[in-house]
Design a protein around this motif. Structure first.
Motif, mmCIF file in Angstrom:
data_model
loop_
_atom_site.group_PDB
_atom_site.id
_atom_site.type_symbol
_atom_site.label_atom_id
_atom_site.label_comp_id
_atom_site.label_asym_id
_atom_site.label_seq_id
_atom_site.Cartn_x
_atom_site.Cartn_y
_atom_site.Cartn_z
ATOM 1 N N VAL A 1 0.848 -1.186 0.000
ATOM 2 C CA VAL A 1 0.000 0.000 0.000
ATOM 3 C C VAL A 1 0.891 1.247 0.000
ATOM 4 O O VAL A 1 0.907 2.034 0.924
ATOM 5 N N ARG B 1 1.104 4.136 -1.731
ATOM 6 C CA ARG B 1 0.521 5.478 -1.578
ATOM 7 C C ARG B 1 0.006 5.651 -0.152
ATOM 8 O O ARG B 1 0.215 6.683 0.472
ATOM 9 N N GLY B 2 -0.628 4.603 0.340
ATOM 10 C CA GLY B 2 -1.218 4.673 1.673
ATOM 11 C C GLY B 2 -0.197 4.921 2.757
ATOM 12 O O GLY B 2 -0.371 5.795 3.608
ATOM 13 N N GLY C 1 1.346 8.459 2.493
ATOM 14 C CA GLY C 1 0.403 9.467 2.991
ATOM 15 C C GLY C 1 0.243 9.393 4.496
ATOM 16 O O GLY C 1 0.171 10.418 5.189
ATOM 17 N N MET C 2 0.185 8.178 5.016
ATOM 18 C CA MET C 2 0.064 8.005 6.459
ATOM 19 C C MET C 2 1.288 8.584 7.167
ATOM 20 O O MET C 2 1.175 9.285 8.176
ATOM 21 N N CYS C 3 2.463 8.299 6.631
ATOM 22 C CA CYS C 3 3.685 8.812 7.261
ATOM 23 C C CYS C 3 3.772 10.339 7.149
ATOM 24 O O CYS C 3 4.368 10.988 8.007
ATOM 25 N N THR C 4 3.173 10.894 6.119
ATOM 26 C CA THR C 4 3.123 12.357 6.006
ATOM 27 C C THR C 4 2.388 12.945 7.203
ATOM 28 O O THR C 4 2.872 13.872 7.865
ATOM 29 N N GLY C 5 1.222 12.380 7.486
ATOM 30 C CA GLY C 5 0.454 12.850 8.638
ATOM 31 C C GLY C 5 1.189 12.604 9.940
ATOM 32 O O GLY C 5 1.132 13.423 10.865
ATOM 33 N N GLU D 1 1.477 11.842 -3.409
ATOM 34 C CA GLU D 1 1.700 12.162 -1.998
ATOM 35 C C GLU D 1 3.083 12.790 -1.829
ATOM 36 O O GLU D 1 3.259 13.739 -1.068
ATOM 37 N N ASN E 1 3.071 16.411 -4.047
ATOM 38 C CA ASN E 1 2.086 17.412 -3.620
ATOM 39 C C ASN E 1 2.034 17.619 -2.120
ATOM 40 O O ASN E 1 1.591 18.673 -1.658
ATOM 41 N N GLN E 2 2.427 16.616 -1.360
ATOM 42 C CA GLN E 2 2.281 16.739 0.093
ATOM 43 C C GLN E 2 3.653 16.780 0.776
ATOM 44 O O GLN E 2 4.027 17.783 1.357
ATOM 45 N N ILE F 1 4.678 20.472 2.313
ATOM 46 C CA ILE F 1 4.017 20.782 3.591
ATOM 47 C C ILE F 1 4.753 21.888 4.347
ATOM 48 O O ILE F 1 4.139 22.804 4.899
#
Lengths: 325, 324
Positions: free
Chosen positions: A59, A61-62, A65-69, A93, A96-97, A101
């Motif tokens: 996963v 992308r998942g 993205g989760m680690c970004t948060g 992710e 763009n993120q 950020i």
């Protein structure tokens, strides 16, 4: 001094930092009890358990993205992506993120995320397990991009990555995993943006990355026997890029070749050539040259695979051609 | 009706009214050319952000989407910082680097709105991971629309949060349209709660125009998360009564005047006010006081934003990295 493999040295960096900082955790496929597909986390699960050595589903992308948060909320994720090809699913992710950020939040959020794993062509891995892609990340403001060429650098650079607050692409060429180098017992850090002068010389400057360093060294050995001394520079990080060290070398040698397994168009060599032309034009005695891997998807069959990677003979010839200009 | 104190009832009203008045002021400002980029208002959906954020503290993290002004306001970002951000001013909550779709105020736990649909779901999952790893008791909250539920981030985020029992609240504001594509067209299963339950998590669908229904669902979800019992999806069925983005037609080719009128009649703010008056929970004078105070706040915020300086162009490359 003791010798460690590239993989063991990087693992020691991770282990030291995890022992020091309880907010570091690792995610990836098979990085828990299994210890990672490339033994990146061997032994750490027994020390730190499943919250800090987090096996994931497939996963990409998942988990990016989760680690970004997670990085935005006080922890320090390490994404162990195995093959860089796999995280292309998470490119949105990443670009763009992850990369934006800190800027979007006017510096009030940090993004202490390390994304590490293998790059490069080796062992008939074929085209979904052979990518490098680092110029893509260099092109995006917000990433640190690290391409260590030996065990000593791998440890010192990973330590720096794990202490910093910026997203780091830590890219490990798989042809280097089992290569050994002297690694001191004492703690050390290697700063980003500081190139290594691998070999001093005056006849020409060769900038090389990752697995190409060894091939350039072999060519330099051959030339040394002929009385020709080549200077070899390993940028170690391509973002930031230590252009000053390259300029100083070109000032001395007047000639520059960039050897990179990755593609030529819009690549690291193109960037270095543009900057050296702009700032060191008067130092040049010959056109800057590049030797790159063939601009093609990576083929599987060993003779085809060998044909896309610059080999020792090609490196030697490229240097001879540059000296003859 | 939920068993709340008069102050709590009125606080919900005040928050919804603040969002509404701020959005209306922003819409006017957009028409006047003060908003330089896009402006997606939250008018009609105020009950969802209000009912959820009433349970959150500054240590809880909210991640939102392109229609995020209401989430920022409900999480505690002052209206003047939201307005100044849309006006591109240095006093904006993102110091002029974000605009309408990139509202950041980490000081109050507003971890950003995003111009890309979906990432907030994953990032809230990560906030839940941080909370669990560091044992802070905080929760991560993602606000997103029905459009995001057909994106891969929805599948990946809900699955990860469930298998790791993370303290996350997924708030799906089902306003029936992804920009102008109907949810009923975009999926064969429009039952959002059922879709969420298929991952093994708790889920509930509520009337997203009923602030008390949202409040109660969020209360349960936040308690569950803080107790370590994993994530919840809350579907708030609601409707945006203005255009997708300011300057676009409010009906377009995708909805009818009858549908719009029917939803306007179910306005979350006026129906709530009527309910409180009817039940005797609050008096007309209570509302007058709130409405006057909010209007003054919005007026002052507008003046503040309009008169704030633009950022210094020489700072354009600051904050790309942590040390810059």
């Amino acid at each position: 001094m003791r010798e460690l493999t590239y993989t063991a040295a990087a693992r020691e960096a991770l282990a030291e930092e995890m022992a020091r900082d309880p907010s570091i955790f690792v995610v990836g496929e098979g990085i828990g009890q299994r210890g990672g597909n490339f033994n990146t986390t061997t032994g750490l699960y027994d020390l730190y358990g499943p919250m800090r050595l987090r096996d994931t589903p497939i996963v990409e992308r998942g988990f990016i993205g989760m680690c970004t948060g997670a990085a935005m909320t006080g922890t320090r994720p390490v994404v162990d992506f195995m093959f860089v090809d796999f995280i292309l699913d998470g490119m949105g992710e990443l670009i763009n993120q992850v990369a934006k950020i800190q800027y979007m939040s006017s510096g009030r959020l940090k993004m202490p995320m390390v994304l590490r794993g293998s790059i490069g062509i080796s062992g008939a891995s074929a085209t979904h397990h052979s990518g490098s892609y680092y110029p893509l990340f260099v092109n995006i403001p917000g990433f640190r991009v690290v391409v260590p060429s030996n065990a000593y650098d791998a440890k010192g650079l990973l330590k720096t990555a794990l202490r910093g607050d910026d997203p780091v692409m830590f890219l490990e060429h798989k042809a280097l995993f089992n290569q050994k180098a002297s690694v001191p017992e004492e703690e050390y850090f290697i700063p980003f943006g500081k190139a290594a002068i691998v070999r001093e010389g005056t006849a020409a400057t060769v900038v090389a990355l990752a697995s190409m360093i060894r091939k350039v060294n072999e060519a330099a050995d051959t030339l040394a026997k002929e009385g020709v001394n080549i200077e070899i520079i390993d940028p170690r990080t391509v973002a930031p890029l230590d252009i000053e060290t390259i300029l100083q070398s070109v000032h001395k040698t007047g000639r520059l070749l960039i050897v990179d397994e990755n593609f030529g168009p819009c690549g690291i060599g193109a960037e270095i050539a543009a900057q050296v032309t702009a700032r060191g034009f008067d130092d040049l005695d010959a056109p800057i040259q590049r030797l790159n891997g063939v601009h093609t998807p990576t083929p599987y069959s060993p003779p085809l695979e060998a044909a896309v990677v610059p080999n020792s003979a090609q490196v030697l010839q490229a240097i001879r051609d540059l000296l003859a200009e | 009706m939920a068993d709340l104190s008069k102050e709590q009832y009125l606080a919900l009203y005040r928050q919804m009214f603040e969002i509404r008045r701020t959005e209306e002021q922003l819409a006017k400002a957009h028409q006047a050319g003060l908003v330089h980029g896009a402006c997606h208002t939250y008018v009609g959906e105020e009950a969802v952000a209000t009912g959820v954020c009433a349970h959150l503290t500054a240590k809880d993290s909210v991640f939102s989407t392109h229609r995020g002004h209401g989430h920022a306001l409900a999480k505690g970002v002052p209206p003047r910082e939201v307005m100044a951000e849309l006006f591109g001013r240095v006093t904006g909550c993102s110091r002029g680097r974000g605009g309408s779709m990139h509202l950041f105020s980490p000081e109050v736990g507003m971890m950003g709105t995003s111009g890309i649909v979906g990432p907030c779901i994953l990032q809230a999952t990560g906030a839940g991971y941080s909370a669990k790893l560091m044992n802070t008791g905080a929760v991560g909250v993602a606000f997103f629309g029905d459009g995001a539920s057909n994106n891969g981030a929805f599948h990946e985020g809900l699955n990860l949060a469930t298998i790791w029992d993370l303290p996350v609240i997924f708030v799906c504001e089902n306003n029936m349209y992804a920009t102008e594509i109907a949810f009923s067209y975009a999926t064969r299963n429009t039952n959002m709660a059922e879709r969420a339950r298929s991952y093994g998590m708790s889920a509930v669908a509520v009337d997203g125009n009923d602030v008390l229904a949202v409040y109660q669902a969020a209360d349960e979800a936040v308690r569950r998360a803080r107790a370590g019992n994993g994530p919840t999806l809350i579907e708030g069925k609601t409707y945006r009564t203005r255009a997708h983005s300011e300057g676009m037609p409010s009906l377009g080719t995708y909805r009818t005047q009858e549908e719009l009128d029917a939803w306007k009649a179910r306005d979350p703010i006026s129906t709530y006010k009527a309910k409180l008056l009817q039940s005797g929970a609050a008096a007309e004078s209570d509302f007058e006081q709130i409405e006057t105070a909010v209007q003054r706040l919005v007026d002052e915020s507008f003046e503040f934003a309009k008169n704030s300086p633009y950022p210094d162009p020489s700072t354009v490359s600051n904050h790309i990295f942590s040390a810059s």
